[in-house]
Each structure stands twice: as C-alpha cells, then as structure tokens.
Scaffold this active site. Sequence first.
Site, PDB file in Angstrom:
ATOM      1  N   ASP A 179       0.833  -1.156   0.214  1.00  0.00           N
ATOM      2  CA  ASP A 179       0.031  -0.094  -0.184  1.00  0.00           C
ATOM      3  C   ASP A 179       0.894   1.470   0.067  1.00  0.00           C
ATOM      4  O   ASP A 179       2.097   1.242   0.698  1.00  0.00           O
ATOM      5  CB  ASP A 179      -1.065   0.076   1.077  1.00  0.00           C
ATOM      6  CG  ASP A 179      -2.089   1.106   1.177  1.00  0.00           C
ATOM      7  OD1 ASP A 179      -2.418   1.286  -0.016  1.00  0.00           O
ATOM      8  OD2 ASP A 179      -2.525   1.422   1.923  1.00  0.00           O
ATOM      9  N   HIS A 211       2.141   3.504  -9.112  1.00  0.00           N
ATOM     10  CA  HIS A 211       1.992   2.202  -9.514  1.00  0.00           C
ATOM     11  C   HIS A 211       3.200   1.436 -10.130  1.00  0.00           C
ATOM     12  O   HIS A 211       3.414   0.387 -10.162  1.00  0.00           O
ATOM     13  CB  HIS A 211       0.443   1.896 -10.267  1.00  0.00           C
ATOM     14  CG  HIS A 211      -0.615   2.510  -9.118  1.00  0.00           C
ATOM     15  ND1 HIS A 211      -0.781   1.915  -7.919  1.00  0.00           N
ATOM     16  CD2 HIS A 211      -1.712   3.084  -9.447  1.00  0.00           C
ATOM     17  CE1 HIS A 211      -1.808   2.283  -7.605  1.00  0.00           C
ATOM     18  NE2 HIS A 211      -2.478   3.057  -8.397  1.00  0.00           N
ATOM     19  N   ARG A 265     -12.406   2.409  -7.501  1.00  0.00           N
ATOM     20  CA  ARG A 265     -11.686   3.324  -7.864  1.00  0.00           C
ATOM     21  C   ARG A 265     -12.026   3.841  -9.132  1.00  0.00           C
ATOM     22  O   ARG A 265     -12.755   3.203  -9.938  1.00  0.00           O
ATOM     23  CB  ARG A 265     -10.326   3.012  -7.817  1.00  0.00           C
ATOM     24  CG  ARG A 265      -9.658   2.526  -6.498  1.00  0.00           C
ATOM     25  CD  ARG A 265      -8.127   2.476  -6.612  1.00  0.00           C
ATOM     26  NE  ARG A 265      -7.917   2.142  -5.239  1.00  0.00           N
ATOM     27  CZ  ARG A 265      -6.732   2.237  -4.707  1.00  0.00           C
ATOM     28  NH1 ARG A 265      -5.438   2.379  -5.445  1.00  0.00           N
ATOM     29  NH2 ARG A 265      -6.122   1.897  -3.469  1.00  0.00           N
ATOM     30  N   LEU A 315      10.508 -20.999  -5.061  1.00  0.00           N
ATOM     31  CA  LEU A 315       9.606 -20.059  -4.476  1.00  0.00           C
ATOM     32  C   LEU A 315       8.401 -19.963  -5.140  1.00  0.00           C
ATOM     33  O   LEU A 315       8.143 -20.139  -6.224  1.00  0.00           O
ATOM     34  CB  LEU A 315      10.069 -18.546  -4.593  1.00  0.00           C
ATOM     35  CG  LEU A 315       9.343 -17.382  -4.217  1.00  0.00           C
ATOM     36  CD1 LEU A 315       9.229 -17.280  -2.644  1.00  0.00           C
ATOM     37  CD2 LEU A 315       9.953 -15.978  -4.889  1.00  0.00           C
ATOM     38  N   GLU A 337       1.986 -13.416  12.298  1.00  0.00           N
ATOM     39  CA  GLU A 337       2.477 -12.343  13.077  1.00  0.00           C
ATOM     40  C   GLU A 337       2.309 -11.078  12.090  1.00  0.00           C
ATOM     41  O   GLU A 337       2.587 -11.027  10.959  1.00  0.00           O
ATOM     42  CB  GLU A 337       3.889 -12.520  13.362  1.00  0.00           C
ATOM     43  CG  GLU A 337       4.182 -13.762  14.342  1.00  0.00           C
ATOM     44  CD  GLU A 337       3.733 -13.302  15.704  1.00  0.00           C
ATOM     45  OE1 GLU A 337       3.579 -12.123  16.047  1.00  0.00           O
ATOM     46  OE2 GLU A 337       3.417 -14.285  16.228  1.00  0.00           O
TER      47      GLU A 337
END
Length: 258
Positions: free
Chosen positions: A17, A34, A68, A128, A203
């Site tokens: 954000d 962006h 938006r 990954l 967490e």
Amino acid sequence: MRENKDARGLSIVIIMDGNGRWAKKRLLPRVAGHKKGVEAVRTLVRAAIKRDIRYLTLFAFSSENWRRPAEEVSLLKGLFINALEREIDVLHKNNIRLKVIGDIASFGPRIERLVAASERLTEKNTLLTLTIAANYGGRWDIMNAARAFFRAHPNALDDKTPTPEVLEPYLATAFAPEPDLFIRTGGEKRISNFLLWQLAYTELYFTDTLWPDFDGKTFDDAIASYQQRERRFGRTSEQVQTAQTVSPPHHEIADFSS
Ligand code: IPE
Ligand code: IPE
Ligand code: MG
C-alpha cells in the site's frame, strides 16, 4: 548486515500500500506510483530468493478496488498484463512458481488465459511460490470455500458440525502453508479484506514506508521484528519454551472425513 538465516522457509504475505501517496508527494500522477510499485515487486522477489523465503503472497488488487475511478482500474489491469507478459519467462528461469488467487474471471478472458498459461508453465517450479492476489477478498474466499465444501459434502451437517479446518482445502490458498508474517506498508493498520481466514495466527507487521520505497532493508526490518516474536498459538510461554516444535492448534484436530 543483519543476519536473516531464520527467514529460511517462511511464508510471507504483503499488502503493498502507498503507491498513490508516493506519487502525490512527488507531484506525479498516481500511475507513476503504481509503476514504481511494480519495480518494488521485482526487487522484493530477488530479496525473497536471497533470504530463502518459500512462499510470498502479494495483494495487488482487492475486490473493493473496483470502486476506484475506471481510469485507474484499467491502468492497474494494464500493468498486471504487462508485468505477467514481461516477467513470466524470468520467473520460470528462476524456478519460481506463479499462482494467482482471486476472482480473476471479472478481469476478462485475456487475463484469465494469461494467468492460466503462466501458472501451467511454472507449476513444477520449487524455489519460491509467488502468489499474486488479484480481485481477491477474504470474505469472497471464505464464502467460495464454504460453497465448494458443501457441494462436495452435501450431507456434512447431518450428524455433526464440521470443524473449521475442513474448509482449508477449498480456500484459494490451499496450496500454501498458513502465513508466518504479514507486512503492510503505507502506514494503515488494517487488513482491508485480505487473507481473513489465513491470518488467524500470523504475526502482523505495519510500516509507514510507502510501497514504492520498500526494499531489502525494510524487508529485513520486518523479518527481524518477526524473529523477536514468540508464537504461542494459545499456549503459555512456558509450554512453548519446553516444546520441541510448536504448530498452529488445528494441526492437532482430526480431519473431517465423510
Ligand atoms: C496500493 O497503493 C496499490 C493498490 C491498491 C492497487 P494505493 O493505490 O492504495 O496507494 P495509496 O494508499 O492511495 O497511497
Ligand atoms: C489494500 O489497499 C489493497 C491492496 C494493496 C491491493 P487499499 O489502499 O485498497 O486499502 P484501503 O482502501 O486503504 O483499506
Ligand atoms: Mg491504499
């Protein structure tokens, strides 16, 4: 340099954000923020590989972001298409598996096809798992999973109440472990309908850093904070310190079988 060997194998989720505010501070249009945000994603993926992170999940577009201005929505769609088209080969060469979660049908057939092809190309990669949440909403995910569960088990309520864990194979994130660490940049301290179910014992880490400024250093700060936490999953600190391994509570509950 801070040692982050304990980051190995972690599952990390991020609300990226602050793109708009990053641009505004520089008197630039939101789109500039962006675009810079996409660069920050590239940097982050490299940083995650270096630190041996196993699962990285990024919130790119929420189910509420349709609110938006149409121009911004269409621009974000365009950036998503570009990034996918340009980066997929690099991801594949680097042994990265790409997954996209969310109701992507609403983005139209072009994105749907692109996502399907990208996921297929990279499905066997193991270094990954990079998950992009696009038109994702936590409430949508839970509702979708509940529908799928009851479709598969139409008599599930007949003689006993299913345990919550029965939904997990039907969630959009069924392929991934529960997140260890949640990071939100941009200063807001809220979940904004991200992984509501999955974050139960994650967490949480919030930073004022705006997403386009996020880098290896900010990432390490978040991981260092995570490493100082004691994950108790409902137990006492004393129990945790004497236990060999500590896992989330539901791993001790028998699976629903019908
Ligand atoms: C996050 O940055 C990107 C998306 C939600 C797509 P924002 O665009 O929300 O940036 P701010 O919060 O207005 O600064
Ligand atoms: C959350 O950011 C969604 C993404 C980063 C994709 P928002 O900027 O949409 O969140 P709110 O509206 O401030 O809660
Ligand atoms: Mg925002």
